[in-house]
Design an enzyme around this catalytic site. Structure first.
Site, mmCIF file in Angstrom:
data_model
loop_
_atom_site.group_PDB
_atom_site.id
_atom_site.type_symbol
_atom_site.label_atom_id
_atom_site.label_comp_id
_atom_site.label_asym_id
_atom_site.label_seq_id
_atom_site.Cartn_x
_atom_site.Cartn_y
_atom_site.Cartn_z
ATOM 1 N N HIS A 1 30.604 39.169 37.023
ATOM 2 C CA HIS A 1 31.142 37.827 37.236
ATOM 3 C C HIS A 1 30.817 37.375 38.652
ATOM 4 O O HIS A 1 31.716 37.152 39.471
ATOM 5 C CB HIS A 1 32.659 37.822 37.024
ATOM 6 C CG HIS A 1 33.084 37.790 35.593
ATOM 7 N ND1 HIS A 1 32.941 36.680 34.794
ATOM 8 C CD2 HIS A 1 33.641 38.747 34.816
ATOM 9 C CE1 HIS A 1 33.401 36.953 33.574
ATOM 10 N NE2 HIS A 1 33.824 38.195 33.567
ATOM 11 N N ARG B 1 48.641 38.766 36.617
ATOM 12 C CA ARG B 1 48.972 38.301 35.261
ATOM 13 C C ARG B 1 49.265 39.478 34.348
ATOM 14 O O ARG B 1 50.271 39.495 33.622
ATOM 15 C CB ARG B 1 47.808 37.480 34.716
ATOM 16 C CG ARG B 1 47.958 37.016 33.263
ATOM 17 C CD ARG B 1 46.596 36.720 32.671
ATOM 18 N NE ARG B 1 45.761 37.916 32.580
ATOM 19 C CZ ARG B 1 44.438 37.901 32.434
ATOM 20 N NH1 ARG B 1 43.789 36.749 32.380
ATOM 21 N NH2 ARG B 1 43.757 39.031 32.348
ATOM 22 N N GLU C 1 30.090 34.627 39.513
ATOM 23 C CA GLU C 1 30.646 33.285 39.724
ATOM 24 C C GLU C 1 32.113 33.309 40.145
ATOM 25 O O GLU C 1 32.651 32.278 40.584
ATOM 26 C CB GLU C 1 30.501 32.447 38.442
ATOM 27 C CG GLU C 1 31.519 32.714 37.346
ATOM 28 C CD GLU C 1 31.259 33.980 36.528
ATOM 29 O OE1 GLU C 1 32.023 34.230 35.577
ATOM 30 O OE2 GLU C 1 30.283 34.699 36.843
ATOM 31 N N CYS D 1 29.029 37.928 30.971
ATOM 32 C CA CYS D 1 30.051 38.882 30.505
ATOM 33 C C CYS D 1 30.131 38.917 28.965
ATOM 34 O O CYS D 1 29.181 39.316 28.322
ATOM 35 C CB CYS D 1 31.398 38.550 31.145
ATOM 36 S SG CYS D 1 32.541 39.964 31.107
ATOM 37 N N LYS E 1 39.773 49.850 31.504
ATOM 38 C CA LYS E 1 39.180 48.580 31.918
ATOM 39 C C LYS E 1 38.391 48.745 33.212
ATOM 40 O O LYS E 1 38.837 49.391 34.155
ATOM 41 C CB LYS E 1 40.269 47.525 32.112
ATOM 42 C CG LYS E 1 39.720 46.156 32.469
ATOM 43 C CD LYS E 1 40.820 45.120 32.631
ATOM 44 C CE LYS E 1 40.231 43.747 32.962
ATOM 45 N NZ LYS E 1 41.282 42.710 33.129
ATOM 46 N N SER F 1 34.927 42.646 35.225
ATOM 47 C CA SER F 1 36.258 42.656 34.625
ATOM 48 C C SER F 1 36.091 42.695 33.113
ATOM 49 O O SER F 1 35.957 41.660 32.460
ATOM 50 C CB SER F 1 37.038 41.400 35.052
ATOM 51 O OG SER F 1 38.310 41.367 34.456
#
Length: 314
Positions: free
Chosen positions: A235, A249, A237, A142, A163, A192
């Site tokens: 991502h 969040r 992972e 990323c 985003k 992300s």
């Protein structure tokens, strides 16, 4: 791991044409085997969570892997205590004289800043420069991928209109690459990020190959031909709940985030997300460890300095 068979077996050529890794018995008998040494440069705020994500995937390979974690001393972490870092992490000064088979550079929540504005940018550049002679293969994730491209090739990132958050489909564009062995024609991966790197810049300013891309995510996975540089903008992972945690969040912070695409059942954030990328993640990290690191790295890692001195860094 490879299948080892007699070098005269007729099936070898066919299997190799199908991108199946077969090692003949002559090569197997002369292999030098030792543990792999991997350095993880953890730039994420929640370091323990990222440790779990990466170690979970690295543990899927049967190789014995020694892992060291590194943090940036020029950055004051708000989410991880100094005591934790000093106990379980190393600094660049601690590892400067060591050699590693592989290095992973994680993402970081600084992508909307100019690279030079990041407080640890110079320290990271020093690490990238050191890695040319002390690390065989580096996997950038990323923002870590964007940072590596900017450092090596001067390729900057572009701000997206909104985003990119969710689980997206990517197509394998170079199935002959060892890093794509075992992948289906398409696979899913979480993304992300607020920024992207465009393919035109990669084609114009680098020698990198595009291994995978998607209609919505653009570039997904890049690699140099020798696999010493690997860049993943997604991502793979991530755990099942990571995008959910990011969404809640941001919602709590009053940022009015969009619901991640193709993630929550029926787009209901109170529902448990579906996990649909674990097989691709396991395959990708295993391929990187096996083909880019284990099969290629010299038995004596000190040879890296000798080769760079003789041939230069490719």
């Amino acid at each position: 791991m490879p299948i080892t068979v007699d070098k005269k077996l007729a099936a070898i050529d066919i299997l190799r044409q199908e991108n199946i890794f077969v090692m003949d018995n002559m090569r197997a008998d002369h292999q030098d085997i030792r543990p792999m040494n991997v350095l993880i440069v953890n730039l994420m705020p929640k370091k323990a969570e990222t440790e779990v994500h990466l170690l979970r995937n690295l543990a899927n390979t049967p190789l014995q892997i020694n892992v060291d974690f590194l943090y940036m001393t020029s950055h004051q972490s708000k989410n991880t205590g100094r005591g934790y870092l000093e106990t379980f992490y190393k600094t660049f000064a601690d590892i400067e004289g060591k050699f590693f088979d592989g290095m992973i550079v994680t993402g970081a929540p600084v992508e909307q800043m100019a690279f030079e504005e990041v407080d640890y940018w110079q320290e990271l550049c020093d690490l990238f420069n050191w890695s040319k002679t002390h690390v065989y293969s580096t996997l950038h994730l990323c923002w870590g991928a964007q940072a590596g491209l900017y450092y090596r090739y001067g390729i900057d990132k572009d701000l997206l209109a909104c985003k990119l958050s969710g689980v997206y489909e990517q197509k394998v564009l170079l199935p002959d690459s060892p890093l794509m062995r075992g992948f289906d024609d398409t696979f899913l991966a979480p993304h992300s990020r607020h920024t992207e790197v465009v393919e035109e810049a990669i084609r114009r300013q680098s020698h990198l190959q595009v291994l995978a891309a998607g209609d919505q995510v653009g570039l997904s996975i890049l690699s140099s031909r020798d696999m010493r540089e690997v860049y993943s903008f997604g991502h793979l992972e991530y755990g099942r709940e990571t995008l959910s945690q990011e969404y809640h969040r941001d919602q709590k912070a009053g940022l009015s985030p969009q619901i991640p695409i193709n993630y929550f059942p029926e787009d209901q954030p109170d529902q448990q997300p579906s996990m649909r990328w674990s097989l691709a993640a396991s395959t990708f990290f295993s391929n990187w460890m096996n083909y880019a690191v284990y099969q290629e790295t010299p038995y004596r890692l000190e040879q890296l300095q000798e080769e760079v001195a003789m041939f230069g860094y490719l």
